[in-house]
Design an enzyme around this catalytic site. Structure first.
Site, PDB file in Angstrom:
ATOM      1  N   LYS A   1      -5.765 -36.455  -4.122  1.00  0.00           N
ATOM      2  CA  LYS A   1      -4.529 -36.985  -3.517  1.00  0.00           C
ATOM      3  C   LYS A   1      -3.739 -37.805  -4.539  1.00  0.00           C
ATOM      4  O   LYS A   1      -2.516 -37.748  -4.596  1.00  0.00           O
ATOM      5  CB  LYS A   1      -4.855 -37.843  -2.285  1.00  0.00           C
ATOM      6  CG  LYS A   1      -5.294 -37.004  -1.096  1.00  0.00           C
ATOM      7  CD  LYS A   1      -5.700 -37.838   0.099  1.00  0.00           C
ATOM      8  CE  LYS A   1      -6.280 -36.910   1.166  1.00  0.00           C
ATOM      9  NZ  LYS A   1      -6.936 -37.590   2.256  1.00  0.00           N
TER      10      LYS A   1
ATOM     11  N   ASN B   1      -3.850 -41.721  16.174  1.00  0.00           N
ATOM     12  CA  ASN B   1      -5.182 -41.910  15.586  1.00  0.00           C
ATOM     13  C   ASN B   1      -5.625 -43.351  15.806  1.00  0.00           C
ATOM     14  O   ASN B   1      -4.913 -44.144  16.425  1.00  0.00           O
ATOM     15  CB  ASN B   1      -5.162 -41.540  14.094  1.00  0.00           C
ATOM     16  CG  ASN B   1      -4.137 -42.362  13.352  1.00  0.00           C
ATOM     17  OD1 ASN B   1      -4.257 -43.577  13.251  1.00  0.00           O
ATOM     18  ND2 ASN B   1      -3.100 -41.707  12.844  1.00  0.00           N
TER      19      ASN B   1
ATOM     20  N   LYS C   1      -0.092 -36.341  -5.245  1.00  0.00           N
ATOM     21  CA  LYS C   1       1.053 -37.120  -4.737  1.00  0.00           C
ATOM     22  C   LYS C   1       1.689 -37.982  -5.827  1.00  0.00           C
ATOM     23  O   LYS C   1       2.560 -38.783  -5.557  1.00  0.00           O
ATOM     24  CB  LYS C   1       0.613 -37.969  -3.546  1.00  0.00           C
ATOM     25  CG  LYS C   1       0.061 -37.130  -2.369  1.00  0.00           C
ATOM     26  CD  LYS C   1      -0.092 -37.919  -1.084  1.00  0.00           C
ATOM     27  CE  LYS C   1      -0.763 -37.059  -0.023  1.00  0.00           C
ATOM     28  NZ  LYS C   1      -0.632 -37.593   1.333  1.00  0.00           N
TER      29      LYS C   1
ATOM     30  N   LYS D   1       7.644 -35.101  32.143  1.00  0.00           N
ATOM     31  CA  LYS D   1       6.172 -35.069  32.074  1.00  0.00           C
ATOM     32  C   LYS D   1       5.653 -33.650  32.362  1.00  0.00           C
ATOM     33  O   LYS D   1       6.091 -33.017  33.347  1.00  0.00           O
ATOM     34  CB  LYS D   1       5.621 -36.063  33.100  1.00  0.00           C
ATOM     35  CG  LYS D   1       4.132 -36.221  33.060  1.00  0.00           C
ATOM     36  CD  LYS D   1       3.670 -37.216  34.109  1.00  0.00           C
ATOM     37  CE  LYS D   1       2.173 -37.163  34.262  1.00  0.00           C
ATOM     38  NZ  LYS D   1       1.705 -37.927  35.391  1.00  0.00           N
TER      39      LYS D   1
ATOM     40  N   PRO E   1       6.644 -34.543   7.563  1.00  0.00           N
ATOM     41  CA  PRO E   1       6.887 -34.751   6.125  1.00  0.00           C
ATOM     42  C   PRO E   1       5.756 -35.603   5.543  1.00  0.00           C
ATOM     43  O   PRO E   1       5.252 -36.501   6.226  1.00  0.00           O
ATOM     44  CB  PRO E   1       8.212 -35.528   6.096  1.00  0.00           C
ATOM     45  CG  PRO E   1       8.388 -36.082   7.470  1.00  0.00           C
ATOM     46  CD  PRO E   1       7.643 -35.184   8.412  1.00  0.00           C
ATOM     47  N   ASP E   2       5.339 -35.295   4.317  1.00  0.00           N
ATOM     48  CA  ASP E   2       4.359 -36.161   3.650  1.00  0.00           C
ATOM     49  C   ASP E   2       5.169 -37.215   2.889  1.00  0.00           C
ATOM     50  O   ASP E   2       5.712 -36.944   1.811  1.00  0.00           O
ATOM     51  CB  ASP E   2       3.457 -35.351   2.708  1.00  0.00           C
ATOM     52  CG  ASP E   2       2.291 -36.211   2.221  1.00  0.00           C
ATOM     53  OD1 ASP E   2       2.524 -37.397   1.876  1.00  0.00           O
ATOM     54  OD2 ASP E   2       1.150 -35.722   2.209  1.00  0.00           O
ATOM     55  N   ILE E   3       5.253 -38.400   3.472  1.00  0.00           N
ATOM     56  CA  ILE E   3       6.154 -39.445   2.957  1.00  0.00           C
ATOM     57  C   ILE E   3       5.760 -39.834   1.534  1.00  0.00           C
ATOM     58  O   ILE E   3       6.594 -39.935   0.632  1.00  0.00           O
ATOM     59  CB  ILE E   3       6.117 -40.694   3.874  1.00  0.00           C
ATOM     60  CG1 ILE E   3       6.350 -40.283   5.333  1.00  0.00           C
ATOM     61  CG2 ILE E   3       7.145 -41.721   3.436  1.00  0.00           C
ATOM     62  CD1 ILE E   3       6.018 -41.363   6.349  1.00  0.00           C
TER      63      ILE E   3
ATOM     64  N   PHE F   1      -3.404 -44.631   0.298  1.00  0.00           N
ATOM     65  CA  PHE F   1      -4.719 -44.844   0.885  1.00  0.00           C
ATOM     66  C   PHE F   1      -5.284 -43.473   1.223  1.00  0.00           C
ATOM     67  O   PHE F   1      -4.533 -42.537   1.496  1.00  0.00           O
ATOM     68  CB  PHE F   1      -4.630 -45.683   2.171  1.00  0.00           C
ATOM     69  CG  PHE F   1      -4.789 -47.148   1.939  1.00  0.00           C
ATOM     70  CD1 PHE F   1      -3.787 -47.880   1.321  1.00  0.00           C
ATOM     71  CD2 PHE F   1      -5.941 -47.814   2.348  1.00  0.00           C
ATOM     72  CE1 PHE F   1      -3.926 -49.241   1.103  1.00  0.00           C
ATOM     73  CE2 PHE F   1      -6.096 -49.174   2.139  1.00  0.00           C
ATOM     74  CZ  PHE F   1      -5.086 -49.890   1.511  1.00  0.00           C
TER      75      PHE F   1
HETATM   76  O1  PMT Z   1      -5.227 -49.657  10.299  1.00  0.00           O
HETATM   77  P1  PMT Z   1      -6.710 -49.988  10.184  1.00  0.00           P
HETATM   78  O2  PMT Z   1      -7.417 -49.885  11.498  1.00  0.00           O
HETATM   79  O3  PMT Z   1      -6.938 -51.285   9.481  1.00  0.00           O
HETATM   80  O4  PMT Z   1      -7.377 -48.853   9.271  1.00  0.00           O
HETATM   81  C1  PMT Z   1      -7.007 -48.744   7.938  1.00  0.00           C
HETATM   82  C2  PMT Z   1      -6.829 -47.272   7.522  1.00  0.00           C
HETATM   83  C3  PMT Z   1      -8.170 -46.570   7.560  1.00  0.00           C
HETATM   84  C4  PMT Z   1      -5.859 -46.548   8.461  1.00  0.00           C
HETATM   85  C5  PMT Z   1      -6.178 -47.261   6.091  1.00  0.00           C
HETATM   86  O5  PMT Z   1      -6.904 -48.074   5.287  1.00  0.00           O
HETATM   87  C6  PMT Z   1      -6.099 -45.841   5.522  1.00  0.00           C
HETATM   88  O6  PMT Z   1      -7.024 -45.331   4.957  1.00  0.00           O
HETATM   89  N1  PMT Z   1      -4.892 -45.237   5.650  1.00  0.00           N
HETATM   90  C7  PMT Z   1      -4.616 -43.887   5.235  1.00  0.00           C
HETATM   91  C8  PMT Z   1      -5.369 -42.950   6.131  1.00  0.00           C
HETATM   92  C9  PMT Z   1      -4.870 -41.555   5.988  1.00  0.00           C
HETATM   93  O7  PMT Z   1      -4.264 -41.094   6.921  1.00  0.00           O
HETATM   94  O8  PMT Z   1      -5.050 -40.974   4.855  1.00  0.00           O
HETATM   95  P2  PMT Z   1      -4.487 -39.495   4.475  1.00  0.00           P
HETATM   96  O9  PMT Z   1      -5.482 -38.920   3.610  1.00  0.00           O
HETATM   97  O10 PMT Z   1      -4.065 -38.742   5.679  1.00  0.00           O
HETATM   98  O11 PMT Z   1      -3.157 -39.822   3.686  1.00  0.00           O
HETATM   99  C10 PMT Z   1      -3.157 -40.171   2.304  1.00  0.00           C
HETATM  100  C11 PMT Z   1      -1.983 -41.034   2.008  1.00  0.00           C
HETATM  101  O12 PMT Z   1      -0.754 -40.321   2.277  1.00  0.00           O
HETATM  102  C12 PMT Z   1      -1.898 -42.309   2.839  1.00  0.00           C
HETATM  103  O13 PMT Z   1      -1.453 -43.341   2.019  1.00  0.00           O
HETATM  104  C13 PMT Z   1      -0.876 -41.994   3.923  1.00  0.00           C
HETATM  105  O14 PMT Z   1      -0.153 -43.155   4.335  1.00  0.00           O
HETATM  106  C14 PMT Z   1       0.044 -41.004   3.209  1.00  0.00           C
HETATM  107  N2  PMT Z   1       0.633 -39.998   4.096  1.00  0.00           N
HETATM  108  C15 PMT Z   1      -0.156 -39.131   4.765  1.00  0.00           C
HETATM  109  C16 PMT Z   1       0.424 -38.176   5.569  1.00  0.00           C
HETATM  110  C17 PMT Z   1       1.828 -38.129   5.686  1.00  0.00           C
HETATM  111  N3  PMT Z   1       2.411 -37.227   6.456  1.00  0.00           N
HETATM  112  N4  PMT Z   1       2.578 -39.010   5.027  1.00  0.00           N
HETATM  113  C18 PMT Z   1       2.018 -39.945   4.221  1.00  0.00           C
HETATM  114  O15 PMT Z   1       2.713 -40.744   3.610  1.00  0.00           O
END
Ligand code: PMT
Length: 402
Positions: A339, A208, A343, A287, A303-305, A325
């Site tokens: 979330k 991403n 979580k 490849k 996994p959702d960490i 975040f």
């Molecule tokens: O890196 P930059 O360019 O500065 O941009 C910042 C950002 C937009 C990436 C950052 O600020 C941000 O928003 N990060 C979380 C983006 C995201 O993927 O959100 P989510 O809704 O998918 O996940 C929610 C939370 O669960 C996040 O804290 C994520 O780290 C965590 N997560 C998600 C999926 C997963 N499999 N494991 C996780 O731990």
């Protein structure tokens, strides 16, 4: 970062004097009010007008200036300073300060100030290694003077070795460190940053647009505030922040392993990383050749960490303060609150990524902070550095309430 801070920048006579211009620019850009003092030797290298124009303040060059001395210029400058930086600091000036000699505007003001003094030496390598210089430096260090050590390189005098003025960015960072309250001292904070990459074959991957800027800004800010910072970083082009332990990972599974290995030591975990939700079921070892008109790649859930962290029972040990975040294009508060609760987080930072100046791969962000007690606050558009500071301010308050 340095708003309302008054800094004296002392410039000594050396070829590196021109680098003090860049340092001045960094300090004023960060909001500091800077007053420059130049020795007479410094004026042989750079004209005072350059510093005057960039600082928007008169440059002090003489001890007995009739106008300034109406209020005893060096004393009033010394009293008002929050920090005194000398860059470049010559062997001569460091020697004078160590010996208590105050015979010009710069050394007199250093002597009179109660503010912390940060010295950034620059000189010939043989002068730098001279035991007399070294003894002076050790004496000043013992007395609490701060130093930004010179670096190795080819010196203007033709010699190669230690003695080159540290980069203006490094001196700036030390200045910010010196001026930042250590309200996170004693806290261990783990921060995840950047994207993950899920490999399809040796040349292709799913990822991403995360640049890591938000997570790195948090790591720098937490370190400046005295925290022990462990940064788990997906692939980014960013420089490693000073004083921070950085572990580089690629995939979500690697990130999870690293996070889980260290969570027990942490007081706070901030998950700013954009973790891929899915990865290819199979990673091709060679490849994939371009033959078929279409290709189907089966994806499996990563996994959702963060959710796993929220679900850990830490028994008698205190649960780390968990910050997630959320990058949202719509229904910012509703989606982020979901979330937060699902979580089991203490706090979530919801980025409004519907705007081009917020979220992924930009220097600014616009966010909403939501807390598990139902409270929330909005952060209008600001730099990621500023948002990092605001997020940490809230964490400090919540940690003290625990
Ligand atoms: O890196 P930059 O360019 O500065 O941009 C910042 C950002 C937009 C990436 C950052 O600020 C941000 O928003 N990060 C979380 C983006 C995201 O993927 O959100 P989510 O809704 O998918 O996940 C929610 C939370 O669960 C996040 O804290 C994520 O780290 C965590 N997560 C998600 C999926 C997963 N499999 N494991 C996780 O731990």
């Amino acid at each position: 970062m340095l708003r309302n801070k008054k800094i004296i920048l002392g410039v000594c006579g050396g070829i590196a004097a021109y680098k003090a211009i860049e340092l001045l620019r960094l300090l004023t850009k960060a909001g500091a009010e800077v007053h420059v003092i130049m020795t007479s030797a410094a004026q042989e290298f750079v004209a005072p007008l350059t510093f005057q124009t960039l600082s928007s303040n008169p440059v002090h060059t003489e001890l007995f200036n009739l106008i300034a001395e109406r209020e005893i210029g060096h004393i009033s400058l010394a009293d008002r300073a929050d920090l005194f930086i000398v860059a470049p600091a010559t062997a001569n000036v460091i020697g004078k300060i160590a010996a208590g000699i105050a015979d010009d505007m710069l050394t007199t003001t250093v002597m009179a100030t109660k503010a912390p003094v940060l010295l950034a030496p620059a000189m010939n390598v043989n002068m730098f290694t001279n035991p007399i210089y070294q003894e002076n430096e050790q004496k000043l260090r013992r007395l609490g003077y701060l130093f930004e050590a010179p670096v190795c390189g080819s010196l203007a005098c033709g010699w190669e070795g230690e003695g080159k003025l540290a980069a203006p960015e490094a001196i700036f960072e030390s200045a910010v460190m010196a001026l930042t309250e250590k309200d996170l001292a004693g806290q261990t904070i783990m921060i995840t940053a950047g994207p993950t990459r899920e490999e399809i074959d040796p040349v292709r991957y799913i990822s991403n647009h995360s640049s890591g800027k938000m997570g790195y800004a948090l790591a720098r800010a937490a370190r400046r505030r005295g925290a022990q910072v462990h940064l788990v970083s997906g692939p980014t082009a960013l420089a490693k922040p000073d004083g921070v332990t950085v572990v580089n990972v690629t995939s979500a599974v690697e990130m999870k392993n690293e996070v889980m290995a260290h969570v027990a030591e942490c007081d706070v975990v901030i998950k700013a990383a954009a973790v891929a939700d899915y990865r290819p079921l199979v990673r091709n070892s060679v490849k994939i050749k371009k033959k078929a008109d279409s290709v189907t790649i089966e994806l499996v859930k990563n996994p959702d960490i963060l959710a796993e962290l929220g679900g850990i029972d830490h028994g008698l040990k205190k649960q780390p303060f968990l910050v997630g975040f959320a990058a949202e294009t719509d229904a910012l508060a509703e989606n982020a609150a979901k979330k937060l609760h699902e979580k089991k987080l203490d706090m979530i930072v919801a980025n409004d990524i519907s705007q081009p100046d917020a979220g992924f791969n930009v220097d600014t962000n616009r966010a909403m902070l939501l807390f598990k007690d139902g409270s929330s606050c909005r952060c209008e558009l600001m730099s990621k550095e500023q948002l990092a500071g605001t997020i940490l301010d809230h964490i400090v308050v919540r940690l003290t309430e625990r």
